[in-house]
Design a protein around this motif. Structure first.
Motif, PDB file in Angstrom:
ATOM      1  N   GLU A  91       0.839  -1.194   0.000  1.00  0.00           N
ATOM      2  CA  GLU A  91       0.000   0.000   0.000  1.00  0.00           C
ATOM      3  C   GLU A  91       0.869   1.236   0.000  1.00  0.00           C
ATOM      4  O   GLU A  91       1.862   1.318   0.721  1.00  0.00           O
ATOM      5  N   THR A  92       0.489   2.196  -0.811  1.00  0.00           N
ATOM      6  CA  THR A  92       1.207   3.465  -0.882  1.00  0.00           C
ATOM      7  C   THR A  92       0.404   4.539  -0.164  1.00  0.00           C
ATOM      8  O   THR A  92      -0.815   4.443  -0.044  1.00  0.00           O
ATOM      9  N   SER A  93       1.100   5.544   0.303  1.00  0.00           N
ATOM     10  CA  SER A  93       0.442   6.614   1.034  1.00  0.00           C
ATOM     11  C   SER A  93      -0.354   7.484   0.074  1.00  0.00           C
ATOM     12  O   SER A  93       0.097   7.761  -1.040  1.00  0.00           O
ATOM     13  N   PRO A  94      -1.522   7.915   0.474  1.00  0.00           N
ATOM     14  CA  PRO A  94      -2.305   8.807  -0.389  1.00  0.00           C
ATOM     15  C   PRO A  94      -1.625  10.149  -0.521  1.00  0.00           C
ATOM     16  O   PRO A  94      -0.805  10.531   0.314  1.00  0.00           O
ATOM     17  N   PRO A  95      -1.920  10.917  -1.552  1.00  0.00           N
ATOM     18  CA  PRO A  95      -1.278  12.217  -1.740  1.00  0.00           C
ATOM     19  C   PRO A  95      -1.497  13.167  -0.583  1.00  0.00           C
ATOM     20  O   PRO A  95      -0.637  13.939  -0.226  1.00  0.00           O
ATOM     21  N   SER A  96      -2.666  13.145   0.041  1.00  0.00           N
ATOM     22  CA  SER A  96      -2.966  14.038   1.146  1.00  0.00           C
ATOM     23  C   SER A  96      -3.727  13.279   2.195  1.00  0.00           C
ATOM     24  O   SER A  96      -4.748  12.645   1.907  1.00  0.00           O
ATOM     25  N   ASP A 121      -7.204   2.931  -5.222  1.00  0.00           N
ATOM     26  CA  ASP A 121      -7.351   2.799  -3.763  1.00  0.00           C
ATOM     27  C   ASP A 121      -6.002   2.768  -3.047  1.00  0.00           C
ATOM     28  O   ASP A 121      -5.909   2.296  -1.916  1.00  0.00           O
ATOM     29  N   ASN A 122      -4.942   3.248  -3.728  1.00  0.00           N
ATOM     30  CA  ASN A 122      -3.598   3.387  -3.145  1.00  0.00           C
ATOM     31  C   ASN A 122      -2.908   2.045  -2.908  1.00  0.00           C
ATOM     32  O   ASN A 122      -1.955   1.981  -2.125  1.00  0.00           O
ATOM     33  N   HIS A 123      -3.333   0.996  -3.563  1.00  0.00           N
ATOM     34  CA  HIS A 123      -2.634  -0.281  -3.514  1.00  0.00           C
ATOM     35  C   HIS A 123      -1.846  -0.463  -4.812  1.00  0.00           C
ATOM     36  O   HIS A 123      -2.241   0.019  -5.876  1.00  0.00           O
ATOM     37  N   THR A 124      -0.723  -1.154  -4.680  1.00  0.00           N
ATOM     38  CA  THR A 124       0.173  -1.380  -5.816  1.00  0.00           C
ATOM     39  C   THR A 124       0.471  -2.864  -5.939  1.00  0.00           C
ATOM     40  O   THR A 124       0.765  -3.530  -4.940  1.00  0.00           O
ATOM     41  N   LEU A 125       0.387  -3.359  -7.147  1.00  0.00           N
ATOM     42  CA  LEU A 125       0.756  -4.744  -7.448  1.00  0.00           C
ATOM     43  C   LEU A 125       2.039  -4.717  -8.257  1.00  0.00           C
ATOM     44  O   LEU A 125       2.132  -4.000  -9.253  1.00  0.00           O
ATOM     45  N   GLU A 126       3.018  -5.496  -7.829  1.00  0.00           N
ATOM     46  CA  GLU A 126       4.318  -5.563  -8.503  1.00  0.00           C
ATOM     47  C   GLU A 126       4.531  -6.960  -9.055  1.00  0.00           C
ATOM     48  O   GLU A 126       4.327  -7.957  -8.362  1.00  0.00           O
ATOM     49  N   ALA A 127       4.948  -7.026 -10.291  1.00  0.00           N
ATOM     50  CA  ALA A 127       5.240  -8.303 -10.950  1.00  0.00           C
ATOM     51  C   ALA A 127       6.471  -8.125 -11.834  1.00  0.00           C
ATOM     52  O   ALA A 127       6.752  -7.027 -12.317  1.00  0.00           O
ATOM     53  N   THR A 128       7.182  -9.225 -12.036  1.00  0.00           N
ATOM     54  CA  THR A 128       8.409  -9.204 -12.832  1.00  0.00           C
ATOM     55  C   THR A 128       8.182  -9.951 -14.139  1.00  0.00           C
ATOM     56  O   THR A 128       7.665 -11.074 -14.144  1.00  0.00           O
ATOM     57  N   PHE A 129       8.580  -9.336 -15.239  1.00  0.00           N
ATOM     58  CA  PHE A 129       8.435  -9.917 -16.561  1.00  0.00           C
ATOM     59  C   PHE A 129       9.802  -9.915 -17.249  1.00  0.00           C
ATOM     60  O   PHE A 129      10.726  -9.225 -16.825  1.00  0.00           O
ATOM     61  N   HIS A 130       9.869 -10.688 -18.325  1.00  0.00           N
ATOM     62  CA  HIS A 130      11.051 -10.622 -19.176  1.00  0.00           C
ATOM     63  C   HIS A 130      10.847  -9.481 -20.159  1.00  0.00           C
ATOM     64  O   HIS A 130       9.724  -9.239 -20.625  1.00  0.00           O
ATOM     65  N   PRO A 131      11.900  -8.731 -20.495  1.00  0.00           N
ATOM     66  CA  PRO A 131      11.730  -7.601 -21.421  1.00  0.00           C
ATOM     67  C   PRO A 131      11.125  -7.969 -22.767  1.00  0.00           C
ATOM     68  O   PRO A 131      10.515  -7.123 -23.426  1.00  0.00           O
TER      69      PRO A 131
END
Length: 252
Positions: free
Chosen positions: A46-51, A116-126
């Motif tokens: 989760e990332t912080s909201p802007p304000s 909603d300030n959530h982030t999903l991270e995934a790794t791919f091949h270029p």
């Protein structure tokens, strides 16, 4: 002072964080199950909201389109940071340099940010296409039946060519893209779609699990090298030798 080589080597100080072994095993099992299901590792945080003063509903709302308009200031900033080649290169030389740069990059880390300030991270091949990212999102979002699109910013630009690979799109070694449902804002379906979490509950439960597994792994501290102090060599002073025999001025 001479250090005794037989004494144990001093170890680096490490920070101890207690993690319940059972909790760590459960976290690893859940991450492995999701990896087997989706075919790749993912992270959720989760990332912080802007304000912090804005209400929760406002934090979920998207910015207006004019917020992402390309201004003159953006143009001059990009042009000032752009570096152009001073010398003309042949096409064969440019292709060789491009192939060399491409061979050095082995992964592309993509972060998808949701309203909603959530982030999903995934790794791919270029060499994988953006369509593989869309396919992954279709498996993890809460409402896959609704149309959606991805965009980058600034300026706000919708990603339409899904057949493009990550390298050609400039998403290397990583990039941040944004998620949005493709529904007019005035409709009730848009409000309903943005009123809840964008990710499935199973995916949301992965939030913070990678931290538990990292803290549970033992940290092996390498011993600090001990520099031996050379032993000072003390030279013994010899008494000055007195000349033997009679002095020359003494004559019999």
């Amino acid at each position: 002072m001479i250090l005794d080589r037989s004494s144990p080597l001093p170890l680096k100080r490490r920070r101890f964080t207690y993690v319940d072994p059972m909790e760590a095993d459960q976290a690893k099992a859940k991450l492995s199950a999701v990896k087997e299901k989706l075919g790749r590792e993912i992270r959720v945080f989760e990332t912080s909201p802007p304000s912090s003063s804005s209400p929760k509903q406002e934090s979920k709302a998207e910015e207006p389109d004019d917020f992402y308009d390309f201004t003159a200031e953006d143009y001059y900033r990009i042009m000032s940071s752009k570096k152009e080649d001073k010398f003309l290169k042949t096409r064969k030389l440019r292709e060789a340099e491009e192939a060399a740069r491409k061979s050095k990059i082995t992964k592309s880390v993509i972060r998808v940010r949701f309203p909603d300030n959530h982030t999903l991270e995934a790794t791919f091949h270029p060499s994988e296409t953006i369509q593989s990212l869309v396919d992954l999102l279709s498996k993890v979002i809460a409402k896959p039946q609704l149309p959606f699109y991805l965009y980058t910013t600034p300026p706000k630009k919708q990603i339409k060519d899904l057949s493009q690979d990550f390298y050609s799109a400039g998403f290397i070694p990583g990039a941040i893209v944004y998620f949005s449902y493709d529904i007019p804002k005035g409709e009730d379906a848009a409000a309903a779609a943005n009123s809840d979490h964008f990710l499935q509950e199973e995916i949301m439960s992965l939030k913070g699990l990678e931290l538990i597994t990292e803290q549970a792994e033992p940290v092996h501290s390498e011993p600090e090298p001990v520099i031996p102090v050379p032993t000072p060599v003390v030279r013994e002073s010899k008494p000055a030798e007195r000349p033997s025999g009679k002095p020359k001025w003494l004559r019999l």
